[in-house]
Design a protein around this motif. Structure first.
Motif, PDB file in Angstrom:
ATOM      1  N   GLY A 113       7.269  14.859 -15.557  1.00 45.37           N
ATOM      2  CA  GLY A 113       8.527  14.184 -15.238  1.00 45.37           C
ATOM      3  C   GLY A 113       8.431  13.776 -13.754  1.00 45.37           C
ATOM      4  N   GLU A 114       6.822  13.632 -12.881  1.00 46.78           N
ATOM      5  CA  GLU A 114       6.191  13.843 -11.433  1.00 46.78           C
ATOM      6  C   GLU A 114       5.420  12.407 -12.047  1.00 46.78           C
ATOM      7  OE1 GLU A 114       4.029  15.406  -7.723  1.00 46.78           O
ATOM      8  OE2 GLU A 114       3.742  16.561  -9.528  1.00 46.78           O
ATOM      9  N   HIS A 115       5.533  10.903 -11.123  1.00 46.38           N
ATOM     10  CA  HIS A 115       4.667  10.073 -10.994  1.00 46.38           C
ATOM     11  C   HIS A 115       4.084   9.808  -9.838  1.00 46.38           C
ATOM     12  CE1 HIS A 115       4.317   5.866 -10.171  1.00 46.38           C
ATOM     13  NE2 HIS A 115       3.085   5.775 -10.542  1.00 46.38           N
ATOM     14  N   ARG A 116       2.631  10.027  -9.634  1.00 46.68           N
ATOM     15  CA  ARG A 116       2.365   9.735  -7.969  1.00 46.68           C
ATOM     16  C   ARG A 116       1.286   8.501  -8.515  1.00 46.68           C
ATOM     17  NH1 ARG A 116      -0.166  15.982  -6.083  1.00 46.68           N
ATOM     18  NH2 ARG A 116       1.997  16.188  -5.641  1.00 46.68           N
ATOM     19  N   SER A 117       1.012   7.781  -6.946  1.00 46.22           N
ATOM     20  CA  SER A 117       0.346   6.697  -6.666  1.00 46.22           C
ATOM     21  C   SER A 117      -1.039   7.096  -5.042  1.00 46.22           C
ATOM     22  CB  SER A 117       1.165   5.625  -6.156  1.00 46.22           C
ATOM     23  OG  SER A 117       2.197   5.133  -7.440  1.00 46.22           O
ATOM     24  N   LEU A 118      -2.290   6.713  -5.705  1.00 47.39           N
ATOM     25  CA  LEU A 118      -3.059   6.780  -4.480  1.00 47.39           C
ATOM     26  C   LEU A 118      -3.542   6.431  -4.662  1.00 47.39           C
ATOM     27  CD1 LEU A 118      -3.911  10.540  -6.329  1.00 47.39           C
ATOM     28  CD2 LEU A 118      -2.374  10.022  -4.659  1.00 47.39           C
ATOM     29  N   THR A 119      -4.557   5.887  -3.193  1.00 46.81           N
ATOM     30  CA  THR A 119      -5.818   4.854  -3.136  1.00 46.81           C
ATOM     31  C   THR A 119      -6.384   6.047  -2.632  1.00 46.81           C
ATOM     32  OG1 THR A 119      -4.164   3.282  -1.578  1.00 46.81           O
ATOM     33  CG2 THR A 119      -7.202   3.731  -1.172  1.00 46.81           C
ATOM     34  N   LEU A 120      -7.903   5.899  -4.022  1.00 49.08           N
ATOM     35  CA  LEU A 120      -9.161   6.557  -4.055  1.00 49.08           C
ATOM     36  C   LEU A 120     -10.236   5.958  -2.870  1.00 49.08           C
ATOM     37  CD1 LEU A 120      -8.976   6.980  -8.040  1.00 49.08           C
ATOM     38  CD2 LEU A 120      -8.850   8.536  -6.537  1.00 49.08           C
ATOM     39  N   PRO A 121     -11.300   6.894  -2.620  1.00 51.65           N
ATOM     40  CA  PRO A 121     -12.098   6.682  -2.216  1.00 51.65           C
ATOM     41  C   PRO A 121     -12.797   5.319  -2.534  1.00 51.65           C
ATOM     42  CG  PRO A 121     -12.482   8.488  -2.609  1.00 51.65           C
ATOM     43  CD  PRO A 121     -11.185   8.734  -3.298  1.00 51.65           C
ATOM     44  N   GLY A 122     -13.004   3.364  -1.084  1.00 55.01           N
ATOM     45  CA  GLY A 122     -13.201   2.959  -2.207  1.00 55.01           C
ATOM     46  C   GLY A 122     -12.865   2.121  -2.409  1.00 55.01           C
ATOM     47  N   GLY A 123     -11.109   2.186  -1.767  1.00 55.84           N
ATOM     48  CA  GLY A 123     -10.042   1.691  -2.200  1.00 55.84           C
ATOM     49  C   GLY A 123      -9.727   0.903  -3.479  1.00 55.84           C
ATOM     50  N   ALA A 124     -10.427   1.766  -5.142  1.00 52.61           N
ATOM     51  CA  ALA A 124      -9.477   1.897  -6.203  1.00 52.61           C
ATOM     52  C   ALA A 124      -8.138   2.425  -6.205  1.00 52.61           C
ATOM     53  CB  ALA A 124     -10.250   2.129  -6.907  1.00 52.61           C
ATOM     54  N   ASN A 129       0.502   9.385 -14.547  1.00 53.66           N
ATOM     55  CA  ASN A 129       1.579   9.815 -14.876  1.00 53.66           C
ATOM     56  C   ASN A 129       2.092  11.076 -15.086  1.00 53.66           C
ATOM     57  OD1 ASN A 129       3.885   9.079 -16.262  1.00 53.66           O
ATOM     58  ND2 ASN A 129       2.966   7.635 -17.731  1.00 53.66           N
ATOM     59  N   THR A 130       3.327  11.061 -15.214  1.00 55.93           N
ATOM     60  CA  THR A 130       3.743  12.766 -15.721  1.00 55.93           C
ATOM     61  C   THR A 130       2.800  14.016 -16.388  1.00 55.93           C
ATOM     62  OG1 THR A 130       5.206  13.597 -17.160  1.00 55.93           O
ATOM     63  CG2 THR A 130       4.784  11.840 -18.073  1.00 55.93           C
ATOM     64  N   PRO A 227      -3.324  -5.740 -29.713  1.00 56.88           N
ATOM     65  CA  PRO A 227      -2.704  -6.246 -28.183  1.00 56.88           C
ATOM     66  C   PRO A 227      -1.098  -5.441 -27.819  1.00 56.88           C
ATOM     67  CG  PRO A 227      -1.757  -7.599 -30.368  1.00 56.88           C
ATOM     68  CD  PRO A 227      -2.753  -6.240 -31.247  1.00 56.88           C
ATOM     69  N   THR A 228      -2.381  -4.971 -26.101  1.00 56.41           N
ATOM     70  CA  THR A 228      -1.744  -3.759 -25.815  1.00 56.41           C
ATOM     71  C   THR A 228      -0.055  -4.399 -25.266  1.00 56.41           C
ATOM     72  OG1 THR A 228      -1.768  -2.083 -23.335  1.00 56.41           O
ATOM     73  CG2 THR A 228      -2.229  -4.874 -23.596  1.00 56.41           C
ATOM     74  N   ASP A 229       0.709  -3.104 -24.871  1.00 59.61           N
ATOM     75  CA  ASP A 229       2.218  -3.552 -25.637  1.00 59.61           C
ATOM     76  C   ASP A 229       2.331  -3.624 -23.473  1.00 59.61           C
ATOM     77  OD1 ASP A 229       4.719  -3.372 -25.255  1.00 59.61           O
ATOM     78  OD2 ASP A 229       5.193  -1.880 -26.516  1.00 59.61           O
ATOM     79  N   ALA A 230       2.501  -4.327 -22.993  1.00 62.66           N
ATOM     80  CA  ALA A 230       2.478  -4.252 -21.595  1.00 62.66           C
ATOM     81  C   ALA A 230       3.424  -3.076 -21.172  1.00 62.66           C
ATOM     82  CB  ALA A 230       3.011  -5.416 -20.554  1.00 62.66           C
ATOM     83  N   GLN A 231       4.864  -3.254 -21.828  1.00 59.12           N
ATOM     84  CA  GLN A 231       5.995  -2.316 -21.622  1.00 59.12           C
ATOM     85  C   GLN A 231       5.760  -0.830 -21.774  1.00 59.12           C
ATOM     86  OE1 GLN A 231       9.487  -3.067 -25.037  1.00 59.12           O
ATOM     87  NE2 GLN A 231       9.627  -5.544 -23.663  1.00 59.12           N
ATOM     88  N   ARG A 232       4.512  -0.392 -22.280  1.00 64.25           N
ATOM     89  CA  ARG A 232       4.315   0.656 -21.593  1.00 64.25           C
ATOM     90  C   ARG A 232       3.997   1.547 -21.078  1.00 64.25           C
ATOM     91  NH1 ARG A 232       1.571   4.725 -23.282  1.00 64.25           N
ATOM     92  NH2 ARG A 232      -0.698   3.638 -23.185  1.00 64.25           N
ATOM     93  N   PHE A 233       3.389   0.724 -19.676  1.00 58.67           N
ATOM     94  CA  PHE A 233       3.178   0.417 -18.259  1.00 58.67           C
ATOM     95  C   PHE A 233       4.900   0.629 -17.690  1.00 58.67           C
ATOM     96  CE2 PHE A 233      -0.582  -0.390 -21.044  1.00 58.67           C
ATOM     97  CZ  PHE A 233      -0.666   0.388 -20.718  1.00 58.67           C
ATOM     98  N   ALA A 234       5.555   0.738 -18.036  1.00 57.98           N
ATOM     99  CA  ALA A 234       6.697   0.479 -16.911  1.00 57.98           C
ATOM    100  C   ALA A 234       7.078   1.949 -16.688  1.00 57.98           C
ATOM    101  CB  ALA A 234       8.416   0.523 -17.814  1.00 57.98           C
ATOM    102  N   TRP A 235       6.415   2.738 -17.004  1.00 57.65           N
ATOM    103  CA  TRP A 235       6.311   3.861 -16.180  1.00 57.65           C
ATOM    104  C   TRP A 235       6.152   4.342 -14.784  1.00 57.65           C
ATOM    105  CZ3 TRP A 235       1.960   6.257 -14.202  1.00 57.65           C
ATOM    106  CH2 TRP A 235       0.833   5.870 -14.648  1.00 57.65           C
ATOM    107  N   THR A 236       4.753   3.173 -14.193  1.00 54.80           N
ATOM    108  CA  THR A 236       4.549   2.529 -13.334  1.00 54.80           C
ATOM    109  C   THR A 236       5.734   2.812 -11.483  1.00 54.80           C
ATOM    110  OG1 THR A 236       3.284   0.930 -13.402  1.00 54.80           O
ATOM    111  CG2 THR A 236       2.158   2.435 -13.776  1.00 54.80           C
ATOM    112  N   GLN A 237       6.610   1.868 -12.687  1.00 53.57           N
ATOM    113  CA  GLN A 237       8.542   1.999 -11.594  1.00 53.57           C
ATOM    114  C   GLN A 237       9.009   2.786 -12.573  1.00 53.57           C
ATOM    115  OE1 GLN A 237       8.067  -0.793  -9.755  1.00 53.57           O
ATOM    116  NE2 GLN A 237       4.962  -0.810 -10.954  1.00 53.57           N
ATOM    117  N   LEU A 279      13.328   6.795 -15.610  1.00 55.36           N
ATOM    118  CA  LEU A 279      13.208   8.377 -16.030  1.00 55.36           C
ATOM    119  C   LEU A 279      13.695   9.371 -14.931  1.00 55.36           C
ATOM    120  CD1 LEU A 279       9.421   7.364 -17.174  1.00 55.36           C
ATOM    121  CD2 LEU A 279      11.041   8.202 -18.103  1.00 55.36           C
ATOM    122  N   ALA A 280      14.439   8.732 -13.758  1.00 54.56           N
ATOM    123  CA  ALA A 280      14.859  10.003 -12.806  1.00 54.56           C
ATOM    124  C   ALA A 280      15.971  11.485 -13.224  1.00 54.56           C
ATOM    125  CB  ALA A 280      15.280   9.493 -11.737  1.00 54.56           C
ATOM    126  N   SER A 281      16.488  10.343 -14.553  1.00 54.65           N
ATOM    127  CA  SER A 281      17.013  11.261 -15.180  1.00 54.65           C
ATOM    128  C   SER A 281      17.449  11.341 -16.205  1.00 54.65           C
ATOM    129  CB  SER A 281      18.607  11.394 -14.613  1.00 54.65           C
ATOM    130  OG  SER A 281      19.552  12.370 -14.928  1.00 54.65           O
TER     131      SER A 281
END
Length: 313
Positions: A113-124, A129-130, A227-237, A279-281
């Protein structure tokens, strides 16, 4: 300055202290990334500790246990120094405790259930995801992100960064892409740029995915491109988005964000569901399903829940 092996003592002890924080589940991935980026010696010391763990089966000797259990202050500093001497002198003959899971010791990890956003060495920019685990590994060719389990989304313009899964290596080319490792295969979705894929047991390059393309691969080959499904990445929000998705697939996806067992009766698995769900609940999501579909919840506890037909006894 004295040193432990070829590593300056202050760097070695700083690396060991972070290793202890990692074992205790207290390591801040953002702070670790900043520390690694600050000095190449930090990277070498951290890589040495990770390599030593792998070499000895991720074993934790009594000195590490003492450091993990010691209170703050002089006692902890002595225990950390003792562990540093062992890790950097190559003297690991008295291994006595096996660490339970390599994923729990990963450099970057998320709970269910946890999600993290990070900046890696070099700026990436990295989104995790969970229930995911990633090790940072420095090689002659650059930074490797070793995905032990779960899913990541990487946004990078660097040419010296790669993602490694159990199935092979991915080399991005100025790209934003996601990798999900599950069920003995890796799924790759490219949102921009391109990604070259090298299965672990193939003779070389299996293919290059371009923006808008998705495929999965095992150790030997790449699947047909879709084709990729962009809706799959709603977890980032923090969202789960469905558009005429079969209920069984929806429940399988939702289960990744919820501890315990979540299942779906096969007789209702083909019901269609659409909508955006925070996804919070996950409890609220399940309740909403009973209000919009002819289903009900069958629960033994919060950690064992199954969707069944509303008419089921």
């Amino acid at each position: 300055m004295t040193s432990l092996g070829d590593t300056p003592q202050d760097v070695a002890l700083a690396a060991v202290d972070r290793h202890i924080a990692q074992l205790a589940g207290e390591l801040d991935p953002t702070e670790l990334c900043a520390w690694l980026a600050a000095d190449e010696r930090h990277q070498r010391a951290w890589q040495h500790i990770q390599s030593t763990n792998q070499q000895f089966g991720a074993a934790l000797n009594p000195a590490a246990r003492a450091a993990l259990l010691a209170p703050s202050g002089a006692q902890r500093r002595r225990a950390v120094k003792a562990l540093g001497l062992l890790l950097f002198s190559g003297s690991l003959a008295t291994v006595g405790y096996q660490l339970p899971w390599r994923e729990r010791l990963a450099d970057i990890r998320t709970d269910t259930g946890e999600h993290r956003s990070l900046t890696l060495p070099g700026g990436a920019q990295l989104e995790v995801n969970t229930a995911s685990a990633i090790n940072l590994e420095y090689t002659a060719s650059g930074l490797q992100l070793r995905l032990l389990q779960g899913e990541l989304l990487l946004n990078t313009s660097a040419t010296n960064i790669s993602v490694v899964t159990a199935q092979g290596v991915l080399r991005p080319q100025a790209t934003r892409f996601a990798v999900l490792q599950r069920d003995g295969r890796s799924q790759v979705d490219v949102l921009s740029g391109a990604v070259a894929i090298y299965p672990a047991q193939a003779s070389g390059l299996a293919g290059v995915l371009q923006a808008g393309q998705s495929a999965h691969f095992d150790e030997r080959q790449l699947s047909a491109v879709q084709p990729t499904d962009a809706q799959r990445f709603a977890w980032t929000q923090g969202m789960l988005v469905a558009s005429s998705m079969p209920l069984g697939q929806f429940v399988q996806t939702l289960a990744r964000y919820r501890p315990g067992y979540l299942g779906c009766d096969p007789t209702i698995a083909q019901l269609q569901i659409s909508g955006s769900y925070p996804l919070a609940s996950t409890d609220r999501i399940l309740t909403s399903l009973t209000q919009s579909l002819p289903v009900r919840l069958q629960s033994l506890s919060r950690y064992w829940v199954r969707l069944v037909p509303a008419s089921a006894a």
